[in-house]
Design a protein around this motif. Sequence first.
Motif, short mmCIF file in Angstrom:
data_model
loop_
_atom_site.label_atom_id
_atom_site.label_comp_id
_atom_site.label_asym_id
_atom_site.label_seq_id
_atom_site.Cartn_x
_atom_site.Cartn_y
_atom_site.Cartn_z
N LEU A 96 0.84 -1.20 0.00
CA LEU A 96 0.00 0.00 0.00
C LEU A 96 0.87 1.25 0.00
O LEU A 96 0.61 2.19 -0.74
N LEU A 97 1.92 1.25 0.80
CA LEU A 97 2.83 2.39 0.84
C LEU A 97 3.44 2.63 -0.54
O LEU A 97 3.54 3.77 -0.99
N GLN A 98 3.84 1.58 -1.23
CA GLN A 98 4.40 1.72 -2.58
C GLN A 98 3.36 2.29 -3.52
O GLN A 98 3.66 3.17 -4.33
N ALA A 99 2.13 1.80 -3.44
CA ALA A 99 1.06 2.31 -4.31
C ALA A 99 0.81 3.79 -4.03
O ALA A 99 0.60 4.58 -4.96
N HIS B 80 4.98 7.10 8.16
CA HIS B 80 5.28 6.89 6.74
C HIS B 80 4.41 7.73 5.81
O HIS B 80 4.79 7.96 4.67
N ILE B 81 3.24 8.15 6.30
CA ILE B 81 2.36 9.00 5.49
C ILE B 81 1.75 10.08 6.38
O ILE B 81 1.71 9.94 7.61
N MET C 85 0.46 12.97 1.79
CA MET C 85 1.82 12.74 1.27
C MET C 85 2.44 11.49 1.89
O MET C 85 2.04 11.05 2.96
N VAL C 86 3.41 10.95 1.18
CA VAL C 86 4.31 9.94 1.73
C VAL C 86 5.50 10.71 2.26
O VAL C 86 6.08 11.54 1.56
N THR C 87 5.84 10.49 3.52
CA THR C 87 6.91 11.24 4.16
C THR C 87 8.29 10.73 3.72
O THR C 87 8.41 9.68 3.10
N ALA C 88 9.30 11.48 4.11
CA ALA C 88 10.68 11.05 3.83
C ALA C 88 10.96 9.70 4.49
O ALA C 88 11.62 8.85 3.91
#
Length: 92
Positions: free
Chosen positions: A5-8, A35-36, A53-56
């Motif tokens: 999910l994070l990759q998507a 992570h988000i 957003m997806v964080t650093a």
Amino acid sequence: MSMELLQALADAEMPLEIVNPAVHEELKILHAAGHIICSFPPTGTIQPAQVHMVTALGHKALSGRVGALHEKARRSGQEQVGRERKGTLDPC
């Protein structure tokens, strides 16, 4: 599933609305892990969660995952080469 999910999410355009309440639980895990950045609807309502957003840290987790997958593939290739040299590779 959370890493997929994070990759998507990393591949998606932001902001992104997620309607499926089952996915909201995974979003909460990613949000709690840092992570988000995500906002959630009030409990008991049927409204979308919004991923901002997806964080650093999320991107770093993904890059570590990709690095681990590459390392696993590299090791697997070395093992296969070793079996070929020993003649133990099963022919197909």
